[in-house]
Design an enzyme around this catalytic site. Structure first.
Site, mmCIF file in Angstrom:
data_model
loop_
_atom_site.group_PDB
_atom_site.id
_atom_site.type_symbol
_atom_site.label_atom_id
_atom_site.label_comp_id
_atom_site.label_asym_id
_atom_site.label_seq_id
_atom_site.Cartn_x
_atom_site.Cartn_y
_atom_site.Cartn_z
ATOM 1 N N ASN A 135 64.053 -28.322 11.313
ATOM 2 C CA ASN A 135 64.505 -28.520 9.945
ATOM 3 C C ASN A 135 65.919 -29.110 9.930
ATOM 4 O OD1 ASN A 135 65.112 -25.885 10.903
ATOM 5 N ND2 ASN A 135 65.414 -25.096 8.842
ATOM 6 N N GLU A 193 68.880 -29.578 7.227
ATOM 7 C CA GLU A 193 69.378 -29.252 5.894
ATOM 8 C C GLU A 193 70.496 -30.215 5.488
ATOM 9 O OE1 GLU A 193 70.200 -25.012 5.893
ATOM 10 O OE2 GLU A 193 68.033 -24.581 5.894
ATOM 11 N N CYS A 236 61.853 -30.225 6.129
ATOM 12 C CA CYS A 236 61.236 -29.180 6.946
ATOM 13 C C CYS A 236 60.901 -29.719 8.347
ATOM 14 C CB CYS A 236 59.921 -28.716 6.325
ATOM 15 S SG CYS A 236 60.102 -27.742 4.838
ATOM 16 N N GLU A 256 58.205 -29.401 10.120
ATOM 17 C CA GLU A 256 56.860 -29.976 10.245
ATOM 18 C C GLU A 256 56.863 -31.428 9.778
ATOM 19 O OE1 GLU A 256 57.819 -27.174 8.812
ATOM 20 O OE2 GLU A 256 56.239 -25.651 8.817
ATOM 21 N N CYS A 313 55.169 -24.334 4.653
ATOM 22 C CA CYS A 313 55.290 -24.384 3.188
ATOM 23 C C CYS A 313 54.212 -25.297 2.604
ATOM 24 C CB CYS A 313 56.686 -24.837 2.775
ATOM 25 S SG CYS A 313 56.938 -26.616 2.831
ATOM 26 N N CYS A 339 54.527 -29.084 3.293
ATOM 27 C CA CYS A 339 54.146 -29.480 4.661
ATOM 28 C C CYS A 339 52.632 -29.433 4.845
ATOM 29 C CB CYS A 339 54.847 -28.599 5.685
ATOM 30 S SG CYS A 339 56.622 -28.920 5.721
#
Ligand code: THU
Length: 128
Positions: free
Chosen positions: A42, A44, A53, A55, A84, A87
């Site tokens: 990930n 940010e 994310c 994935e 999530c 994803c």
């Protein structure tokens, strides 16, 4: 490539996560049909909503490398978490029944699901 190896790669990718805000580190290892593994973590941002994310980072690496079909994705998070919804949707675009291996921070398998179990009655390319 065994599931255990893929989970370990995801756990290593997690160590490269850039997550200074949530401090929630995620790693992903996506196994292509060719046998190549694409890694993601990930990423940010100070503008929180721009976070990527793990994935979806791995999928972006794979697609931009020319691979579009996948066998499995391993995910590594503390305690072994579930991908999530965003994803799941992005995975569904390419391999609706991909095996999803959810691993803990060390890369031990916590549970396995098929994507169609995690995203039933999905909307995908065939829905258009
Ligand atoms: N995150 C992922 O990388 N993958 C998921 O499937 C769920 C959430 C990240 C995004 C954010 O950096 C942190 O985990 C907390 O939500």
């Amino acid at each position: 490539m065994t599931d255990q190896e893929l989970l370990k790669i995801a756990a290593q990718a997690k160590e490269r996560a850039y997550a200074p805000y949530s401090k929630f580190l995620v790693g992903a290892a996506l196994l292509g049909k060719s046998g190549t593994v694409y890694e993601g973590c990930n990423v940010e941002n100070a503008s929180y909503g721009l976070t990527n994310c793990a994935e979806r980072v791995a999928i972006g690496v794979a697609i931009s490398s020319g691979e579009r079909e996948f066998e499995a994705i391993a995910i590594s998070v503390k305690g072994g978490g579930s991908p999530c919804g965003a994803c799941r949707q992005v995975l569904n675009e390419f391999t609706p029944k991909i095996r999803v291996l959810m691993g803990d921070e060390e890369g031990n398998l916590v549970r396995e699901r098929s994507l169609d179990q995690l995203l039933p009655e999905s909307f995908g390319p065939d829905s258009l």
